[in-house]
Design an enzyme around this catalytic site. Structure first.
Site, PDB file in Angstrom:
ATOM      1  N   ASP A  67      11.402   3.206  -0.616  1.00  0.00           N
ATOM      2  CA  ASP A  67      11.159   3.603   0.770  1.00  0.00           C
ATOM      3  C   ASP A  67      12.457   3.951   1.500  1.00  0.00           C
ATOM      4  OD1 ASP A  67      12.056   0.946   0.770  1.00  0.00           O
ATOM      5  OD2 ASP A  67      10.127   0.126   1.358  1.00  0.00           O
ATOM      6  N   ASN A 136       4.702 -10.781   5.555  1.00  0.00           N
ATOM      7  CA  ASN A 136       3.317 -10.405   5.870  1.00  0.00           C
ATOM      8  C   ASN A 136       2.583  -9.865   4.634  1.00  0.00           C
ATOM      9  OD1 ASN A 136       4.392  -7.862   5.498  1.00  0.00           O
ATOM     10  ND2 ASN A 136       3.799  -7.049   7.484  1.00  0.00           N
ATOM     11  N   HIS A 138       3.575  -7.383   2.621  1.00  0.00           N
ATOM     12  CA  HIS A 138       3.755  -5.968   2.250  1.00  0.00           C
ATOM     13  C   HIS A 138       4.591  -5.816   0.980  1.00  0.00           C
ATOM     14  CE1 HIS A 138       7.584  -5.362   4.983  1.00  0.00           C
ATOM     15  NE2 HIS A 138       7.931  -5.791   3.786  1.00  0.00           N
ATOM     16  N   GLU A 143       2.033  -1.668   4.553  1.00  0.00           N
ATOM     17  CA  GLU A 143       1.742  -2.763   5.472  1.00  0.00           C
ATOM     18  C   GLU A 143       0.271  -3.180   5.377  1.00  0.00           C
ATOM     19  OE1 GLU A 143       4.245  -4.190   6.659  1.00  0.00           O
ATOM     20  OE2 GLU A 143       5.337  -3.097   8.199  1.00  0.00           O
TER      21      GLU A 143
HETATM   22  P1  PGA Z   1      13.643  -9.061   2.081  1.00  0.00           P
HETATM   23  O1  PGA Z   1      12.468  -8.052   2.350  1.00  0.00           O
HETATM   24  O2  PGA Z   1      14.026  -8.904   0.652  1.00  0.00           O
HETATM   25  O3  PGA Z   1      14.737  -8.643   2.999  1.00  0.00           O
HETATM   26  O4  PGA Z   1      13.121 -10.434   2.382  1.00  0.00           O
HETATM   27  C1  PGA Z   1      11.472  -7.919   1.400  1.00  0.00           C
HETATM   28  C2  PGA Z   1      10.429  -6.983   1.924  1.00  0.00           C
HETATM   29  O5  PGA Z   1      10.214  -6.927   3.137  1.00  0.00           O
HETATM   30  O6  PGA Z   1       9.813  -6.290   1.102  1.00  0.00           O
END
Ligand code: PGA
Length: 248
Positions: A67, A136, A138, A143
């Site tokens: 992404d 959350n 995702h 999302e």
């Molecule tokens: P993080 O994010 O590795 O910074 O915890 C993971 C994500 O949101 O996919």
């Protein structure tokens, strides 16, 4: 699902880097699906070390990232392109032309999404897709929603995700609210999924993604439908799975 339980983030990173390095040694022209965020940082650091000290060769490797923020140029320090260059690509012998990150500044974003899916097809998808998971649930920037989205698409980030991302930006700086993300088809077409998680803040998401019902409300739960998925998680991240409850 293969679940590798480790005691902390450092062990998670070592295990993950060993798996990725083994793939690159067996298949020097591997296509790696890569992720950003704090979770894979230790993994990239160890891959850089292996490149320097153990001749891990990236000269034929190609990479596709999950992404990118919409509105951030690849030179913006918080863009995922800059993240990947800084933590991995500039520090190993990968050819920049073999590294792909969506262009968040594309004039025609729909076209950019279409072309990113076409790129995945041309590469015959990825040999391994590295994944983090949001608190959350995702994966990439897919999302929670009423349905899974198959194709690469533009997404409005949830409030929770924007707030979670804020820590990477300077105080007062605008945090992007939109992103381009690989869709579930791109992720699930990978030959192997490797999901990493560490820390208590991921515990609910990991429990739901690995052991809850498969639902677009927890996008990461889709990995349960993949035939070759490895989860490397530390004890804190696994603390809500019920796997380690002491018997009475
Ligand atoms: P993080 O994010 O590795 O910074 O915890 C993971 C994500 O949101 O996919």
């Amino acid at each position: 699902m293969k679940l590798i339980c480790v005691s902390n983030e450092e062990e998670m990173s070592l295990e993950a880097s060993r798996l990725i390095a083994a793939l690159v040694r067996i298949k020097p022209d591997a296509v790696l699906g890569l992720a950003t965020g704090s979770t894979p940082l230790g993994t990239y650091e160890e891959l850089v070390r292996m490149h320097g000290e153990e001749n891990l060769d990236f000269s034929r490797v190609r990479t596709v990232n999950l992404d990118e923020y919409i509105g951030l140029d690849g030179n913006h320090p918080q863009s995922y392109r800059a993240f990947m260059n800084g933590y991995l690509f500039d520090r190993v012998n990968i050819s920049p032309a073999n590294t792909f990150v969506p262009n968040g500044m594309a004039e025609d974003l729909e076209r950019e999404c279409l072309e990113y899916d076409q790129l995945l097809e041309q590469l015959n998808f990825t040999d391994l897709q590295l994944l983090g998971i949001g608190s959350n649930g995702h994966i990439a920037f897919n999302e929670p929603d009423d349905y899974f989205t198959a194709h690469c698409h533009c997404v409005d980030l949830t409030h929770e995700t924007i707030e979670a991302n804020r820590r990477f930006f300077a105080e007062g700086e605008d945090v992007p609210t939109r992103a381009i993300t690989m869709g579930m088809r791109g992720i699930m077409s990978s030959r192997r999924l490797l999901l990493l998680a560490s820390g208590k803040k991921k515990a609910e998401a990991v429990a739901a993604a690995c052991f809850g019902p498969v639902s677009p409300r927890v996008p990461g739960s889709i990995i349960q439908l993949h035939h070759e998925v490895t989860v490397i998680a530390d004890l804190d991240a696994l603390s809500k799975t019920g796997l380690f409850e002491e018997a009475d």
